[in-house]
Design an enzyme around this catalytic site. Structure first.
Site, short mmCIF file in Angstrom:
data_model
loop_
_atom_site.label_atom_id
_atom_site.label_comp_id
_atom_site.label_asym_id
_atom_site.label_seq_id
_atom_site.Cartn_x
_atom_site.Cartn_y
_atom_site.Cartn_z
N CYS A 115 -38.64 18.30 15.51
CA CYS A 115 -38.09 18.75 16.78
C CYS A 115 -37.36 20.40 17.58
O CYS A 115 -37.09 20.49 18.38
CB CYS A 115 -37.26 17.35 17.60
SG CYS A 115 -37.60 15.84 17.44
N HIS A 255 -31.55 18.72 21.94
CA HIS A 255 -32.68 17.82 22.25
C HIS A 255 -32.10 16.51 23.47
O HIS A 255 -31.39 16.01 22.54
CB HIS A 255 -33.07 18.13 20.74
CG HIS A 255 -34.30 17.18 20.17
ND1 HIS A 255 -34.86 17.57 21.16
CD2 HIS A 255 -34.25 15.94 19.07
CE1 HIS A 255 -35.55 16.06 20.48
NE2 HIS A 255 -35.26 15.65 19.10
N ASN A 285 -37.67 11.53 24.12
CA ASN A 285 -37.43 12.66 23.11
C ASN A 285 -38.75 12.88 23.28
O ASN A 285 -40.00 12.24 22.63
CB ASN A 285 -37.26 11.73 21.97
CG ASN A 285 -37.45 13.24 20.81
OD1 ASN A 285 -38.01 14.08 20.88
ND2 ASN A 285 -36.85 11.98 19.80
N1 ACO Z 1 -36.42 -2.83 21.03
C1 ACO Z 1 -35.78 -3.76 20.68
N2 ACO Z 1 -34.93 -3.95 19.46
C2 ACO Z 1 -35.43 -3.07 19.24
C3 ACO Z 1 -36.14 -2.35 19.32
C4 ACO Z 1 -36.77 -2.16 20.11
N3 ACO Z 1 -37.35 -0.68 20.75
N4 ACO Z 1 -36.03 -0.93 18.53
C5 ACO Z 1 -35.67 -1.62 17.34
N5 ACO Z 1 -34.58 -2.37 17.89
C6 ACO Z 1 -33.85 -3.91 16.64
C7 ACO Z 1 -34.21 -3.60 15.51
O1 ACO Z 1 -35.29 -4.30 14.82
C8 ACO Z 1 -33.07 -3.44 15.28
O2 ACO Z 1 -32.61 -5.08 14.80
P1 ACO Z 1 -31.82 -5.94 13.68
O3 ACO Z 1 -30.38 -5.72 13.79
O4 ACO Z 1 -32.22 -7.17 13.94
O5 ACO Z 1 -32.25 -5.70 12.20
C9 ACO Z 1 -31.59 -3.79 16.18
O6 ACO Z 1 -32.93 -3.23 17.11
C10 ACO Z 1 -30.72 -1.89 15.54
O7 ACO Z 1 -31.58 -1.25 14.85
P2 ACO Z 1 -31.10 0.00 14.57
O8 ACO Z 1 -31.67 1.12 14.09
O9 ACO Z 1 -29.60 -0.08 13.74
O10 ACO Z 1 -30.54 0.97 16.58
P3 ACO Z 1 -29.89 1.98 16.36
O11 ACO Z 1 -28.85 1.22 17.47
O12 ACO Z 1 -29.75 2.98 15.51
O13 ACO Z 1 -31.14 2.78 17.64
C11 ACO Z 1 -32.61 4.26 17.60
C12 ACO Z 1 -32.47 3.17 17.05
C13 ACO Z 1 -32.93 4.15 18.50
C14 ACO Z 1 -33.55 5.04 17.06
C15 ACO Z 1 -31.14 5.35 16.89
O14 ACO Z 1 -30.81 5.31 15.71
C16 ACO Z 1 -31.33 7.23 17.39
O15 ACO Z 1 -31.83 7.25 18.20
N6 ACO Z 1 -31.75 7.50 15.82
C17 ACO Z 1 -32.14 9.19 15.44
C18 ACO Z 1 -33.77 9.37 16.48
C19 ACO Z 1 -33.39 11.21 16.39
O16 ACO Z 1 -32.67 11.66 16.07
N7 ACO Z 1 -35.16 12.28 15.70
C20 ACO Z 1 -34.29 13.04 15.25
C21 ACO Z 1 -35.75 13.30 16.40
S1 ACO Z 1 -37.37 13.40 17.24
C22 ACO Z 1 -38.24 14.00 16.76
O17 ACO Z 1 -38.62 14.98 15.39
C23 ACO Z 1 -40.09 13.62 16.25
#
Ligand code: ACO
Length: 334
Positions: A115, A255, A285
Site C-alpha cells: 500500500c 492511506h 482499501n
Molecule cells: N465480518 C464479520 N466478522 C468478522 C469479519 C467480517 N468481515 N472479519 C473478521 N471478523 C471477526 C473475526 O473472526 C473475529 O471474530 P472472533 O472474535 O470470534 O475471533 C472478530 O471479527 C474480530 O476480528 P479482528 O481481526 O480482531 O477485528 P479488528 O477489529 O482488528 O478488525 C481489520 C479487523 C479491519 C482487518 C483491522 O484489524 C485492520 O484494519 N487492520 C489493518 C489493516 C491494514 O492496515 N493493512 C495494511 C495495509 S493493506 C495492504 O497493504 C494491502
C-alpha cells in the site's frame, strides 16, 4: 535549483460497485460489522476484463493528470508505477501503461511496496527529477486487488477494492512542490501481509500440478498497531525534515485502510480529524491507489489551494511506510 512540482492529478475507478450488503451473500459478514470496524460502505471491483485491466485503469488516471497539466503523453520521460497487481508477472504495469499512452521513448518501471507503493514511487520519481535531470514524470498507483482476494475469507475480502490514481511531476525552478519524501521498511514482518503463492514459494512444477491461486493473506489485528505507530512516526519525520509544524499542515491524505486507524493517528498526532481527507467509505482499501485517488478527489473538489502544505502518509505490506510533504502549486485551470 530544480524543484519538483505536482502539476496534475487524475484517477479512474471501475464501474461496478460492490456494497457491504452484496458481501453479506458472499461471506458470513454484515454491513454493520464492516462499517463499525472499518468505515467502509462499498468498493469498486474491476469486472470488465478488457477495459478495466491494471494497465487501462492506470492509463486513464494518467491521461486525466496530463490533461489537468496541459501536457502531452509524448512529453513524458519517465513513468513510475506503484502496484502489486500488474496484469502480468512481467512485463511491468508501467510498460503496459506506456503502451496504452502511446509513449515510445521513456523509462517505465514498477515499484513494489504494498500500500506504500505510490509514496515509494513518488520518492523515486522526485529523485529522478532532482538528480538525473528528468523533466516530466508520471507517478501512478494502481491495483486490481479483487483478482488476488480469497472471496471465502471474510477477514480480507471485505476490506479491499480496485482503482487507479496518478500525478504528474515536473521540474521547475520556482519554489514549492515536493518538499520531502521519506520511506521505511521492516522486512522482518513481511509475514503479516503477503501473497500466499509466488514463483519461488513452492517446489518447481515437478508433478505438473495446476497453479495455485495467488491469495492475499493478512494478520489485520497485528498490522493495525504497526500502522498507527508507523504512520504517526513518518508524519513527524516529514515535518522535521521540512522544518514545518503540524499547524502548518492544511490537509493530511492518509492511506485509506481503516477509519479507526486514521482516527488513532489523528489522536496520536493531535490533529483535528477535519484536516484528514477520507474517502474509504466509497472505495475501501485500494492499496497503492488509495492516496492518489484521494488526492485527486480533494484537489478537484477544491479542498487544496495553492500554497497549502499537503501531507501524504502510507503504510502497507513489506512492511513499508512512507510520507511526502508537498507545498501545493497545482493550477487546475491551466
Ligand atoms: N465480518 C464479520 N466478522 C468478522 C469479519 C467480517 N468481515 N472479519 C473478521 N471478523 C471477526 C473475526 O473472526 C473475529 O471474530 P472472533 O472474535 O470470534 O475471533 C472478530 O471479527 C474480530 O476480528 P479482528 O481481526 O480482531 O477485528 P479488528 O477489529 O482488528 O478488525 C481489520 C479487523 C479491519 C482487518 C483491522 O484489524 C485492520 O484494519 N487492520 C489493518 C489493516 C491494514 O492496515 N493493512 C495494511 C495495509 S493493506 C495492504 O497493504 C494491502
Amino acid at each position: 535549483m530544480i524543484n519538483v512540482h505536482l502539476t496534475g492529478t487524475g484517477c479512474c475507478l471501475p464501474e461496478h460497485v460492490l456494497t457491504n450488503h452484496d458481501l453479506e451473500s458472499i461471506v458470513d459478514t454484515s454491513d454493520e460489522w464492516i462499517r463499525r470496524r472499518t468505515g467502509i460502505c462499498e468498493r469498486r471491483i474491476a469486472r470488465d476484463i478488457e477495459n478495466e485491466t491494471t494497465a487501462r485503469l492506470g492509463a486513464r488516471a494518467a491521461l486525466k493528470a496530463l490533461a489537468m497539466a496541459g501536457v502531452q503523453p509524448k512529453e513524458i520521460d519517465t513513468i513510475v508505477v506503484g502496484t502489486v497487481t500488474a496484469d502480468r508477472q512481467f512485463p511491468s504495469a508501467a510498460c503496459m501503461i506506456q503502451k496504452e499512452l502511446q509513449i515510445t521513448d521513456a523509462a517505465a518501471y514498477d515499484v513494489s511496496a504494498g500500500c506504500s507503493g505510490f509514496i515509494f514511487a513518488l520518492e523515486t520519481a522526485s529523485n529522478a527529477i532532482r538528480v538525473n535531470g528528468v523533466r516530466n514524470v508520471l507517478v501512478i498507483g494502481v491495483e486490481r486487488l479483487s483478482s488476488i482476494l480469497n472471496w471465502q475469507d471474510r477477514n480480507t475480502c471485505v476490506l479491499l477494492g480496485d482503482g487507479a490514481g496518478a500525478i504528474l511531476l515536473q521540474a521547475e525552478s520556482a519554489p514549492g512542490g515536493v518538499l520531502t519524501t521519506n520511506i521505511r521498511s521492516d522486512g522482518g514482518r513481511w509475514d503479516l501481509l503477503y501473497a500466499e503463492y509466488g514463483p519461488s514459494s513452492e517446489p518447481p512444477i515437478a508433478n505438473m500440478a495446476p497453479a495455485k491461486p495467488f491469495f492475499l493473506k493478512m494478520e489485520g489485528n497485528r498490522l493495525f498497531k504497526h500502522a498507527v505507530n508507523c504512520l504517526s512516526k513518518i508524519a513527524i519525520m516529514a515535518l522535521e525534515k521540512s522544518g514545518l509544524t503540524l499547524d502548518d499542515i492544511s490537509i493530511v491524505i492518509p492511506h485509506q485502510a481503516n477509519m479507526r486507524i486514521i482516527r488513532a493517528v489523528a489522536d496520536k498526532l493531535q490533529i483535528d480529524m477535519q484536516r484528514f481527507y477520507v474517502n474509504l467509505e466509497k472505495y475501501g482499501n485500494t492499496s497503492s491507489a488509495s492516496i492518489p485517488i484521494a488526492l485527486d478527489e480533494a484537489n478537484r473538489n477544491g479542498l487544496i489551494q495553492p500554497g497549502d502544505n499537503v501531507l501524504l502518509i502510507s503504510f502497507g505490506a513489506g512492511l513499508t511506510w512512507g510520507s511526502a510533504l508537498i507545498k501545493w502549486t497545482c493550477q487546475q485551470d491551466k
